[in-house]
Design a protein around this motif. Structure first.
Motif, mmCIF file in Angstrom:
data_model
loop_
_atom_site.group_PDB
_atom_site.id
_atom_site.type_symbol
_atom_site.label_atom_id
_atom_site.label_comp_id
_atom_site.label_asym_id
_atom_site.label_seq_id
_atom_site.Cartn_x
_atom_site.Cartn_y
_atom_site.Cartn_z
ATOM 1 N N VAL A 187 -30.649 3.815 -0.171
ATOM 2 C CA VAL A 187 -30.066 4.924 0.585
ATOM 3 C C VAL A 187 -28.592 4.600 0.832
ATOM 4 N N ILE A 188 -27.702 5.478 0.366
ATOM 5 C CA ILE A 188 -26.264 5.303 0.591
ATOM 6 C C ILE A 188 -25.834 6.265 1.691
ATOM 7 N N GLY A 189 -25.430 5.713 2.807
ATOM 8 C CA GLY A 189 -25.044 6.513 3.958
ATOM 9 C C GLY A 189 -26.004 6.296 5.108
ATOM 10 N N LEU A 243 -28.550 11.839 8.509
ATOM 11 C CA LEU A 243 -29.396 12.143 7.360
ATOM 12 C C LEU A 243 -29.890 10.879 6.678
ATOM 13 N N GLY A 244 -29.021 9.888 6.515
ATOM 14 C CA GLY A 244 -29.444 8.636 5.899
ATOM 15 C C GLY A 244 -30.524 7.938 6.703
ATOM 16 N N VAL A 295 -30.059 -0.278 1.957
ATOM 17 C CA VAL A 295 -29.184 0.714 2.569
ATOM 18 C C VAL A 295 -27.743 0.206 2.507
ATOM 19 N N ALA A 296 -26.812 1.120 2.232
ATOM 20 C CA ALA A 296 -25.390 0.796 2.170
ATOM 21 C C ALA A 296 -24.599 1.877 2.888
ATOM 22 N N LYS A 344 -32.954 -3.937 3.764
ATOM 23 C CA LYS A 344 -31.899 -4.741 3.185
ATOM 24 C C LYS A 344 -30.560 -4.026 3.299
ATOM 25 N N ALA A 345 -29.642 -4.560 4.113
ATOM 26 C CA ALA A 345 -28.284 -4.027 4.212
ATOM 27 C C ALA A 345 -27.424 -4.684 3.144
#
Length: 401
Positions: free
Chosen positions: A212-214, A218-219, A236-237, A253-254
């Protein structure tokens, strides 16, 4: 006054009327100038009909500009919308790309006004942002102001010189319930498209690794609903590392966006502002499935990728578009790169959509009632107004006392 047209094909009259009455009651608390024209950018959802009716009753003319994402999915709905009194549906050529040209945007506005007509712009996604400086200057005496509904739309206005007020409702807390509702729809329909088109389940970890980007509303909502489907290995980023600090304690996982794109093959793009770059596309080493919460134009700058041969379209149908990069790896855009719930009949899931519609409308009403209370440039709807909307919504739908 004739009965409003609140349904098109499948929605319950009771539910639609309930939303219409809520918005109508809110709209009656403000003074409207004579001969007002409202230019409103909006999704062509059946769930939008109560809001469209209320705006059309406020204005001498409501000029409805359908968003690209739902334009092709619901062509019959535009016919219904055009039958609403005072409502004018613009030609479908007046889309986001067309309105980026200031001369085209000016010409479109002139079709619906005369030399003394006051008008208001209710924007959704920054459709008017590219031409807004020209519009404010050209129609200095007529343009009352602008409202913007979304965060990615507001981003497009940030570097524009504005001689008129722009009231944003993009970061209000009362938008959060609708954002989480939208994220649930996006996860659900992404799963449905994967099943229909590829025989894949979104929670099949043997084939799909999810990123998931954001990490905005919503993210975070997408992550919540992915976890509800039993998906545990989520990356996630975000451009802002501060937003990532909440995730490691929940087993998520960041990571950087580059790391995420390298290790995941099912991406949810939730930034609205080019989450994936051409270099990332060039370096793909496996097929990629992408679902966006806005559009491929916003998240990937898809027209530029195609113009520069970074991607080549090879196949498309109603649910998926397939592209290949220079190395021959496929990129599958679910829902053709639009928000994954747009091919389906969505927008009536629960009354949270009326919260952000009420905020968007109220921002416009406040501009009409007393434009001098606002300064030129960008500002947010007040906390007092937001609390009033929340209280009225709770009373209307849930008997809050």
């Amino acid at each position: 006054m004739p009965k409003p047209i609140l349904t098109h094909s499948y929605c319950a009259d009771f539910y639609a009327d309930h939303g219409y009455q809520f918005l109508k009651t809110l709209s009656q608390t403000h003074t409207i100038p004579d001969n007002l024209v409202i230019f409103s950018v909006m999704h062509s959802y059946e769930g939008s009909l109560p809001y469209i009716n209320v705006l059309a009753e406020l204005a001498d003319k409501l000029v409805f500009i359908p968003k690209d994402a739902t334009l092709g999915a619901t062509p019959g709905l535009l016919t219904t919308i055009s039958t609403i009194p005072h409502c004018h549906v613009v030609s479908t050529q007046n889309n986001k790309a067309y309105l980026r040209n200031p001369a085209h945007c000016e010409a479109m506005i002139r079709q619906y006004i005369d030399v003394e007509t006051p008008f208001l712009i209710l924007d959704h996604g920054g459709y008017f942002s590219y031409a807004i400086s020209h519009i404010c200057e050209t129609f200095q005496e007529q343009c009352i102001g602008i409202t913007e509904l979304t965060a990615n739309g507001l981003q497009k206005y940030l570097d524009k010189p504005l001689s008129k007020p722009l009231v944003s409702v993009s970061h209000l807390s009362i938008k959060m319930p609708a954002d989480f509702e939208a994220s649930e729809c996006i996860v659900h329909y992404s799963d449905q498209i994967l099943r229909e088109e590829f025989g894949l389940k979104i929670n099949n970890s043997g084939f799909l690794k999810t990123g998931v980007i954001g990490a905005g509303n919503l993210g975070r909502g997408v992550i919540k609903h992915l976890k509800a489907k039993g998906i545990t290995n989520i990356h996630v980023a975000d451009f802002d590392p501060r937003k990532l600090t909440q995730f490691p304690r929940d087993g998520i996982k960041a990571c950087s966006i580059n790391h995420l794109v390298e290790h995941c093959n099912m991406l949810f793009c939730c930034t609205g502002n080019q989450s994936i770059t051409p270099e990332m596309i060039d370096n793909l080493s496996q097929p990629m499935f992408i679902s966006t919460v806005t559009s491929a134009d916003d998240e990937l700058h898809l027209p530029d990728l195609l113009a520069n041969d970074v991607l080549t379209e090879v196949h498309s149908n109603a649910l998926t578009k397939e592209y290949k990069n220079k190395q021959g790896h496929s990129v599958y855009l679910l829902a053709g790169g639009e928000s994954a719930n747009t091919p389906f009949k969505t927008g009536m899931g629960d009354p949270t959509l009326y919260l952000f519609e009420a905020a968007h409308m109220l921002a416009g009403l406040k501009l009409l009632d007393n434009p001098h209370q606002f300064k030129r440039g960008i500002q947010a709807l007040s906390e007092k107004d937001e609390m009033m909307i929340a209280e009225q919504w709770l009373k209307h739908f849930y008997h809050y006392a």
